[in-house]
Design an enzyme around this catalytic site. Structure first.
Site, PDB file in Angstrom:
ATOM      1  N   LYS A  54       1.029  -1.085   0.005  1.00 35.75           N
ATOM      2  CA  LYS A  54       0.009   0.113  -0.118  1.00 35.75           C
ATOM      3  C   LYS A  54       1.304   1.561   0.051  1.00 35.75           C
ATOM      4  O   LYS A  54       1.754   1.655   0.680  1.00 35.75           O
ATOM      5  CB  LYS A  54      -0.840  -0.108   1.462  1.00 35.75           C
ATOM      6  CG  LYS A  54      -2.263   0.826   1.163  1.00 35.75           C
ATOM      7  CD  LYS A  54      -2.867   0.856   2.412  1.00 35.75           C
ATOM      8  CE  LYS A  54      -3.011   1.963   2.325  1.00 35.75           C
ATOM      9  NZ  LYS A  54      -4.401   1.967   3.978  1.00 35.75           N
ATOM     10  N   LYS A  96      -2.009  -1.356  -3.552  1.00 44.04           N
ATOM     11  CA  LYS A  96      -3.009  -0.521  -4.071  1.00 44.04           C
ATOM     12  C   LYS A  96      -2.464   0.750  -3.588  1.00 44.04           C
ATOM     13  O   LYS A  96      -0.811   1.013  -3.495  1.00 44.04           O
ATOM     14  CB  LYS A  96      -4.210  -0.663  -2.568  1.00 44.04           C
ATOM     15  CG  LYS A  96      -4.941   0.365  -2.024  1.00 44.04           C
ATOM     16  CD  LYS A  96      -5.571   0.278  -0.765  1.00 44.04           C
ATOM     17  CE  LYS A  96      -5.491   1.725  -0.797  1.00 44.04           C
ATOM     18  NZ  LYS A  96      -6.560   2.242   0.886  1.00 44.04           N
TER      19      LYS A  96
HETATM   20  C1  PBG Z   1      -7.337   2.895   5.663  1.00 42.36           C
HETATM   21  C2  PBG Z   1      -8.190   3.415   4.369  1.00 42.36           C
HETATM   22  C3  PBG Z   1      -8.212   3.998   3.452  1.00 42.36           C
HETATM   23  C4  PBG Z   1      -8.207   3.607   2.161  1.00 42.36           C
HETATM   24  C5  PBG Z   1      -8.670   2.423   2.338  1.00 42.36           C
HETATM   25  N1  PBG Z   1      -8.239   1.886   4.069  1.00 42.36           N
HETATM   26  C6  PBG Z   1      -6.659   5.734   3.603  1.00 42.36           C
HETATM   27  C7  PBG Z   1      -5.974   5.782   4.037  1.00 42.36           C
HETATM   28  O1  PBG Z   1      -5.161   5.113   3.605  1.00 42.36           O
HETATM   29  O2  PBG Z   1      -5.800   7.219   3.541  1.00 42.36           O
HETATM   30  C8  PBG Z   1      -8.019   4.403   0.648  1.00 42.36           C
HETATM   31  C9  PBG Z   1      -9.094   3.582  -0.160  1.00 42.36           C
HETATM   32  C10 PBG Z   1      -9.732   4.407  -0.975  1.00 42.36           C
HETATM   33  O3  PBG Z   1      -8.563   5.911  -1.422  1.00 42.36           O
HETATM   34  O4  PBG Z   1     -10.415   4.240  -1.987  1.00 42.36           O
HETATM   35  N2  PBG Z   1      -6.423   2.910   5.908  1.00 42.36           N
HETATM   36 ZN    ZN Z   2      -5.698   4.154   8.383  1.00 42.37          ZN
END
Ligand code: PBG
Ligand code: ZN
Length: 322
Positions: free
Chosen positions: A193, A246
């Site tokens: 991520k 992601k």
């Molecule tokens: C929480 C999380 C996020 C997303 C999924 N889980 C946001 C982040 O890490 O700031 C993003 C999903 C999306 O943008 O659709 N950690």
């Molecule tokens: Zn988070």
């Protein structure tokens, strides 16, 4: 001329026969934002077509989604009490735990329920782990994440999906689940991520933006594909059942890299801003939404994703774009 590739493009029949990439309805996971209360439907400005729903409205939406073939959903809790230690994240009656119970009671095995595991929507500071001074604490956060995962498993979640990016979280969650008799609850890891601007609309939707600083000390640097592979391997060794990449669109190379280096299923998350960009451009009349969306979906599959988490999923099935 010996080679005339156009022969195989002559008409739709032959094009279908030689098509190398197929999508199916089974690949899709559809995300939901769940809020406390009843009869709540709060449209999210930056994400046309997506709303925050209270549990009663969620049940209705899921019921109609099931008829279309949306039988795997990913839940995010929003609007819970925020504290320094994120206690509401693991409350036995958090909005997510209650939603899972209600969904499983109503739909049973017909619906596969996945929950997001992260603290950012439950902490006052909006970071994904516990904070001390300006440092996101790793190991103490694991305890809270494990409690959160367990509370969702106890409510009946089929799978938990940790998105916090703390080191060692898959092992911590796997161990906690197993110790409590939830050895059959699966883990889909947000393995690679990246610290990305593509989460902007989501943070509005989930009210989870960090108050101060950014997430770069725990989410990955997008310049680093080798490190991505390391993260994916670690999560596999720690017991992840599915590895996720992601965001998706700007990370097709990472999807391919992870696909080539694991035998586990690989998922990608077609995140909020990827959705927003398509929706807004389509609304303005500058692109053909159906064609753009499907071109993106095929790109994910072609890159190596067998599972696609997407806000477009419901519309793809409702409008029979497959
Ligand atoms: C929480 C999380 C996020 C997303 C999924 N889980 C946001 C982040 O890490 O700031 C993003 C999903 C999306 O943008 O659709 N950690
Ligand atoms: Zn988070």
């Amino acid at each position: 001329m010996i080679y005339r590739p156009r022969r195989l493009r002559k008409n739709p029949v032959i094009r279908e026969m030689v098509a190398e990439t197929q999508l199916s309805a089974d690949m899709f996971i559809y995300p939901y934002f769940v809020v406390p209360g009843t009869k709540v439907v709060q449209p999210i400005d930056a994400m046309p077509g997506i709303s925050r729903l209270s549990i009663d409205m969620l049940l209705k939406d899921v019921e109609s989604g099931l008829k279309l073939g949306i039988n795997k959903i990913l839940l995010f809790g929003v609007g819970e009490k925020k504290t320094g230690e994120a206690q509401s994240a693991y409350d036995a009656h958090s909005v997510v735990a209650d939603a899972v119970r209600a969904l499983k009671k109503r739909f049973g095995e017909e619906l596969y329920v996945i929950t997001d595991i992260c603290l950012c929507a439950y902490t006052t500071h909006g970071h994904c782990g516990l904070l001390e001074k300006d440092v996101i604490l790793n190991d103490p956060s694991l305890e809270v994440l494990a409690k959160m995962a367990l509370s969702h498993a106890q409510a009946g979640a089929d799978m938990v999906a940790p998105s916090d990016m703390m080191d060692g979280r898959i092992k911590a969650i796997r161990t906690r689940l197993d110790e409590n008799g939830f050895e059959n609850t699966s883990i889909m890891s947000y393995a690679t991520k990246f610290a990305s601007a593509y989460y902007g609309p989501f943070r509005e939707a989930a009210d989870s933006a960090p108050g101060k600083g950014d997430r770069k000390s725990y989410q990955m640097d997008f310049r680093n594909p080798r490190e991505a592979l390391r993260e994916a391997k670690l999560d596999e060794m720690e017991g992840a059942d599915i590895l996720m990449v992601k965001p998706a669109l700007a990370y097709l190379d990472i999807i391919r890299l992870v696909r080539k280096n694991t035998t586990l299923p690989v998922a990608c998350y077609n995140v909020s801003a990827e959705y927003t960009m398509v929706k807004m451009a389509a609304k303005a009349g500058f692109i053909d939404e159906q064609r753009i969306v499907m071109e993106n979906m095929y790109a994910f599959k072609r890159a190596g994703a067998g599972i696609i988490i997407s806000y477009h999923a419901r519309e793809i099935l409702a409008k029979a774009w497959l």
